[in-house]
Design a protein around this motif. Structure first.
Motif, PDB file in Angstrom:
ATOM      1  N   GLY A   7       0.812  -1.223   0.000  1.00  0.00           N
ATOM      2  CA  GLY A   7       0.000   0.000   0.000  1.00  0.00           C
ATOM      3  C   GLY A   7       0.839   1.263   0.000  1.00  0.00           C
ATOM      4  N   GLY A   8       0.207   2.370   0.248  1.00  0.00           N
ATOM      5  CA  GLY A   8       0.976   3.598   0.388  1.00  0.00           C
ATOM      6  C   GLY A   8       0.429   4.754  -0.421  1.00  0.00           C
ATOM      7  N   GLY A   9      -0.183   4.468  -1.575  1.00  0.00           N
ATOM      8  CA  GLY A   9      -0.801   5.542  -2.354  1.00  0.00           C
ATOM      9  C   GLY A   9       0.184   6.564  -2.877  1.00  0.00           C
ATOM     10  N   GLY A  10       1.317   6.124  -3.420  1.00  0.00           N
ATOM     11  CA  GLY A  10       2.260   7.053  -4.047  1.00  0.00           C
ATOM     12  C   GLY A  10       3.287   7.578  -3.060  1.00  0.00           C
ATOM     13  N   LYS A  11       4.262   8.319  -3.614  1.00  0.00           N
ATOM     14  CA  LYS A  11       5.365   8.833  -2.793  1.00  0.00           C
ATOM     15  C   LYS A  11       4.842   9.691  -1.638  1.00  0.00           C
ATOM     16  CE  LYS A  11       9.748  11.188  -3.362  1.00  0.00           C
ATOM     17  NZ  LYS A  11      10.750  11.659  -4.315  1.00  0.00           N
ATOM     18  N   GLY A  12       5.324   9.394  -0.452  1.00  0.00           N
ATOM     19  CA  GLY A  12       4.902  10.190   0.711  1.00  0.00           C
ATOM     20  C   GLY A  12       3.478   9.904   1.153  1.00  0.00           C
ATOM     21  N   GLY A  13       2.836   8.862   0.599  1.00  0.00           N
ATOM     22  CA  GLY A  13       1.450   8.564   0.966  1.00  0.00           C
ATOM     23  C   GLY A  13       1.380   7.489   2.034  1.00  0.00           C
ATOM     24  N   GLY A  14       0.147   7.174   2.470  1.00  0.00           N
ATOM     25  CA  GLY A  14      -0.056   6.124   3.460  1.00  0.00           C
ATOM     26  C   GLY A  14       0.332   6.594   4.854  1.00  0.00           C
ATOM     27  N   PRO A  15       0.708   5.661   5.737  1.00  0.00           N
ATOM     28  CA  PRO A  15       0.986   6.016   7.131  1.00  0.00           C
ATOM     29  C   PRO A  15       2.044   7.123   7.288  1.00  0.00           C
ATOM     30  CG  PRO A  15       0.816   3.649   6.916  1.00  0.00           C
ATOM     31  CD  PRO A  15       0.723   4.208   5.525  1.00  0.00           C
ATOM     32  N   ILE A  16       3.043   7.123   6.413  1.00  0.00           N
ATOM     33  CA  ILE A  16       4.098   8.135   6.586  1.00  0.00           C
ATOM     34  C   ILE A  16       3.520   9.548   6.421  1.00  0.00           C
ATOM     35  CG2 ILE A  16       4.925   8.222   4.169  1.00  0.00           C
ATOM     36  CD1 ILE A  16       7.150   8.245   7.303  1.00  0.00           C
ATOM     37  N   ARG A  17       2.454   9.690   5.639  1.00  0.00           N
ATOM     38  CA  ARG A  17       1.797  10.997   5.464  1.00  0.00           C
ATOM     39  C   ARG A  17       1.264  11.482   6.815  1.00  0.00           C
ATOM     40  NH1 ARG A  17       2.411  15.201   3.691  1.00  0.00           N
ATOM     41  NH2 ARG A  17       3.478  14.008   2.119  1.00  0.00           N
ATOM     42  N   LYS A  21       3.492 -10.752 -12.624  1.00  0.00           N
ATOM     43  CA  LYS A  21       2.384 -10.773 -13.582  1.00  0.00           C
ATOM     44  C   LYS A  21       1.301 -11.723 -13.123  1.00  0.00           C
ATOM     45  CE  LYS A  21       4.516  -9.311 -17.780  1.00  0.00           C
ATOM     46  NZ  LYS A  21       4.147  -9.085 -19.136  1.00  0.00           N
ATOM     47  N   SER A  22       0.093 -11.464 -13.561  1.00  0.00           N
ATOM     48  CA  SER A  22      -1.024 -12.407 -13.433  1.00  0.00           C
ATOM     49  C   SER A  22      -1.200 -13.063 -12.077  1.00  0.00           C
ATOM     50  CB  SER A  22      -0.864 -13.513 -14.468  1.00  0.00           C
ATOM     51  OG  SER A  22      -1.447 -13.094 -15.635  1.00  0.00           O
ATOM     52  N   GLY A  23      -1.084 -12.287 -11.028  1.00  0.00           N
ATOM     53  CA  GLY A  23      -1.412 -12.814  -9.714  1.00  0.00           C
ATOM     54  C   GLY A  23      -0.409 -13.826  -9.176  1.00  0.00           C
ATOM     55  N   ASP A  24       0.685 -14.042  -9.890  1.00  0.00           N
ATOM     56  CA  ASP A  24       1.697 -14.962  -9.397  1.00  0.00           C
ATOM     57  C   ASP A  24       2.646 -14.169  -8.530  1.00  0.00           C
ATOM     58  OD1 ASP A  24       3.476 -16.924  -8.941  1.00  0.00           O
ATOM     59  OD2 ASP A  24       4.282 -17.006 -10.974  1.00  0.00           O
ATOM     60  N   ALA A  25       2.274 -14.038  -7.253  1.00  0.00           N
ATOM     61  CA  ALA A  25       2.972 -13.065  -6.418  1.00  0.00           C
ATOM     62  C   ALA A  25       4.354 -13.539  -5.976  1.00  0.00           C
ATOM     63  CB  ALA A  25       2.118 -12.748  -5.199  1.00  0.00           C
ATOM     64  N   GLY A  26       4.518 -14.844  -5.726  1.00  0.00           N
ATOM     65  CA  GLY A  26       5.825 -15.337  -5.288  1.00  0.00           C
ATOM     66  C   GLY A  26       6.128 -14.962  -3.847  1.00  0.00           C
ATOM     67  N   PRO A  27       7.161 -15.596  -3.257  1.00  0.00           N
ATOM     68  CA  PRO A  27       7.462 -15.353  -1.849  1.00  0.00           C
ATOM     69  C   PRO A  27       8.002 -13.948  -1.570  1.00  0.00           C
ATOM     70  CG  PRO A  27       9.108 -16.811  -2.828  1.00  0.00           C
ATOM     71  CD  PRO A  27       8.046 -16.597  -3.868  1.00  0.00           C
ATOM     72  N   GLY A  28       8.393 -13.214  -2.611  1.00  0.00           N
ATOM     73  CA  GLY A  28       8.960 -11.873  -2.426  1.00  0.00           C
ATOM     74  C   GLY A  28       8.003 -10.914  -1.746  1.00  0.00           C
ATOM     75  N   GLY A  29       6.684 -11.181  -1.825  1.00  0.00           N
ATOM     76  CA  GLY A  29       5.705 -10.310  -1.166  1.00  0.00           C
ATOM     77  C   GLY A  29       5.934 -10.247   0.335  1.00  0.00           C
ATOM     78  N   SER A  30       6.583 -11.282   0.872  1.00  0.00           N
ATOM     79  CA  SER A  30       6.829 -11.317   2.316  1.00  0.00           C
ATOM     80  C   SER A  30       7.830 -10.235   2.739  1.00  0.00           C
ATOM     81  CB  SER A  30       7.357 -12.693   2.734  1.00  0.00           C
ATOM     82  OG  SER A  30       6.391 -13.672   2.456  1.00  0.00           O
ATOM     83  N   VAL A  31       8.675  -9.787   1.830  1.00  0.00           N
ATOM     84  CA  VAL A  31       9.623  -8.711   2.168  1.00  0.00           C
ATOM     85  C   VAL A  31       8.843  -7.442   2.507  1.00  0.00           C
ATOM     86  CG1 VAL A  31      11.535  -7.286   1.338  1.00  0.00           C
ATOM     87  CG2 VAL A  31      11.347  -9.657   0.567  1.00  0.00           C
ATOM     88  N   GLY A  32       7.945  -7.057   1.588  1.00  0.00           N
ATOM     89  CA  GLY A  32       7.156  -5.842   1.794  1.00  0.00           C
ATOM     90  C   GLY A  32       6.237  -5.962   2.990  1.00  0.00           C
ATOM     91  N   LYS A  33       5.646  -7.144   3.163  1.00  0.00           N
ATOM     92  CA  LYS A  33       4.706  -7.350   4.268  1.00  0.00           C
ATOM     93  C   LYS A  33       5.443  -7.179   5.605  1.00  0.00           C
ATOM     94  CE  LYS A  33       1.795  -9.269   7.204  1.00  0.00           C
ATOM     95  NZ  LYS A  33       1.992  -9.303   8.638  1.00  0.00           N
ATOM     96  N   LEU A  34       6.589  -7.830   5.730  1.00  0.00           N
ATOM     97  CA  LEU A  34       7.368  -7.756   6.973  1.00  0.00           C
ATOM     98  C   LEU A  34       7.802  -6.323   7.256  1.00  0.00           C
ATOM     99  CD1 LEU A  34       9.041  -9.119   9.261  1.00  0.00           C
ATOM    100  CD2 LEU A  34      10.883  -9.401   7.600  1.00  0.00           C
ATOM    101  N   MET A  35       8.341  -5.698   6.218  1.00  0.00           N
ATOM    102  CA  MET A  35       8.905  -4.356   6.409  1.00  0.00           C
ATOM    103  C   MET A  35       7.798  -3.345   6.716  1.00  0.00           C
ATOM    104  SD  MET A  35      11.561  -2.533   3.851  1.00  0.00           S
ATOM    105  CE  MET A  35      12.002  -0.818   4.087  1.00  0.00           C
ATOM    106  N   SER A  36       6.688  -3.409   5.966  1.00  0.00           N
ATOM    107  CA  SER A  36       5.646  -2.397   6.174  1.00  0.00           C
ATOM    108  C   SER A  36       4.990  -2.584   7.535  1.00  0.00           C
ATOM    109  CB  SER A  36       4.611  -2.418   5.055  1.00  0.00           C
ATOM    110  OG  SER A  36       3.741  -3.493   5.201  1.00  0.00           O
ATOM    111  N   ALA A  37       4.804  -3.840   7.979  1.00  0.00           N
ATOM    112  CA  ALA A  37       4.156  -4.074   9.272  1.00  0.00           C
ATOM    113  C   ALA A  37       4.984  -3.447  10.401  1.00  0.00           C
ATOM    114  CB  ALA A  37       4.004  -5.577   9.503  1.00  0.00           C
TER     115      ALA A  37
END
Ligand SMILES: Cc1cc2nc3c(=O)[nH]c(=O)nc-3n(C[C@H](O)[C@H](O)[C@H](O)COP(=O)(O)OP(=O)(O)OC[C@H]3O[C@@H](n4cnc5c(N)ncnc54)[C@H](O)[C@@H]3O)c2cc1C
Length: 402
Positions: A242-252, A299-315
């Motif tokens: 998430g985040g809604g663009g540069k400077g968006g989301g919780p950091i806003r 592509k096409s909903g094949d998210a792969g395990p890499g999504g866990s990087v963003g999930k961990l970091m953003s949480a």
């Protein structure tokens, strides 16, 4: 005409502007506009043409969303159907029949059909592959009994992604099947669970002799874990992206609070706070760019395990952002806005207050898989480190001590 797969960013912007000219989002309801957006292939840009997308990389959605944001399209989007859009749609696309695509994809995107995820059970969250709820075949139908818990938005959902055990006599990962559950079917009972925010955004769901037709099965019999993995990987992308663009989301929220509160601080407190705010801003920007890069590849909903990087970091970052926001608010952080306790919204995280967001952020490191589980996934599936201890490996589920 250029087709989706070869479309440039400028062509994508033009296509989005053409949509805005054709259907004025300020004149029609959100369902009509979102439906037209879906038909134009601008809904989930990484989906195939004719199914809401143009077969582009996931990251190109930002180009479309940027034009829609500029045009102030009035839709509160992911808050209304975060699970349907983030997880239901890719699961239906990747594992559903053509008839399911027709029935579900457009209505998920417009928000006409809200979806929920029926995975966690009282005894099994992180170890969701071990769930005890049971589906037993009865002719063309399945009869399901069990209890789900922490089911976000179940109280407003039309459909649920249901994982249940259909064969107890094989190892736990091999005996699960995955269904699309009609949440209004007889035997489905939804009860609210109130969170620390005072909101009942999630629920307990009791399943008592619920009958599901076999044509609502999304996996092969016993192969539900594979579909569950598609769901979980997309969940992590949705939660971390998430985040809604540069400077968006919780950091806003933090930057806005800093701007309104910084003059109340003495010189040394201000210097120290400015340092902390700047560090978090940089971290948020690194996360945004990391997610952007991951989406460019996906592509096409094949998210792969890499999504866990963003999930961990953003949480973990969200929690630090709201903790610092509370520090900036000082004693005002002790005051919760009216509405607490016990509200029940039809949206996920519907509160608008900073204190509400601070309290809600405690859940970030639990929902969608805890930070410990994210670290396990990154260690094993990305870094190739030795696996977690698994004493039940290869043991029939029915033989595992309960
Ligand atoms: C706000 C919110 C919304 C949610 N929405 C949904 C939803 O819509 N649908 C749904 O199905 N679920 C939902 N959940 C449930 C969520 O997925 C689970 O809470 C989560 O997976 C953790 O499971 P658990 O609560 O059973 O904790 P447990 O699995 O019991 O974990 C307890 C602790 O042990 C640690 N732990 C467990 N296993 C390991 C391991 N192997 N290695 C290291 N540490 C470990 C965990 O990290 C945690 O700290 C939601 C949760 C929250 C907070």
């Amino acid at each position: 005409m250029t087709t989706g797969a070869t479309m440039t960013d400028d062509e994508l912007r033009d296509r989005t502007r053409a949509l805005l000219e054709e259907v004025d989002p300020h004149e029609v309801d959100q369902y009509t506009f979102r439906g037209a957006q879906f038909d134009a292939g601008l809904a989930m840009i990484h989906f195939p043409e004719g199914k809401g997308g143009l077969g582009l990389s996931r990251g190109k959605q930002a180009v479309v969303d940027g034009v829609l944001r500029e045009a102030k399209v009035p839709y509160h989007d992911l808050m209304v159907n975060p699970i349907g859009i983030g997880m239901g749609a890719p699961v239906v696309l990747n594992h559903g029949t053509e008839a399911m695509h027709e029935k579900h994809l457009r209505k998920i995107f417009t928000g006409e059909d809200i979806w929920c995820q029926l995975f966690s059970e009282p005894t099994h969250g992180s170890d969701v592959a071990g769930i005890p709820s049971r589906g037993i075949r009865d002719g063309d139908e399945w009869i399901v009994n069990g209890q789900k818990v922490w089911t976000t938005l179940a109280h407003v959902s039309n459909y649920g992604m249901l994982l249940t055990r259909t064969d107890p006599d094989v190892p736990k990962h091999n005996g699960l099947s995955y269904f699309v559950l009609d949440m209004h079917a007889p035997g489905v009972e939804v009860r609210p669970l109130y969170q620390i925010t005072g909101e009942a955004e999630f629920n307990e769901v009791f399943l008592t002799d619920v009958r599901i037709n076999d044509d609502q099965r999304l996996s092969e019999e016993g192969d539900g874990w594979r579909v569950a993995i598609t769901t979980l990987m997309n969940e992590r992308v949705a939660l971390g992206g998430g985040g809604g663009g540069k400077g968006g989301g919780p950091i806003r929220s933090l930057i806005d609070t800093w701007n309104t509160r910084k003059d109340d601080l003495d010189a040394s407190a201000r210097a120290s706070m400015q340092d902390k705010v700047s560090r978090l801003w940089i971290e948020a920007e690194v996360l945004r760019l990391t997610n952007q890069r991951a989406k460019e590849l996906a592509k096409s909903g094949d998210a792969g395990p890499g999504g866990s990087v963003g999930k961990l970091m953003s949480a973990e970052m969200n929690q630090r952002i709201y903790e610092l926001t509370m520090d900036l608010l000082g004693p005002d952080a002790m005051l919760h806005e009216p509405g607490y306790p016990m509200t029940r919204s039809d949206e996920a995280h519907a509160f608008g207050s900073l204190t509400g967001s601070f309290l809600r952020s405690r859940a970030n490191t639990i929902e969608g898989g805890t930070s410990e589980i994210m670290r396990n996934i990154l260690g094993e599936r990305i870094l190739g480190l030795p696996g977690d201890v698994r004493v039940d490996k290869g043991v029939a589920w029915s033989e595992i001590p309960k």
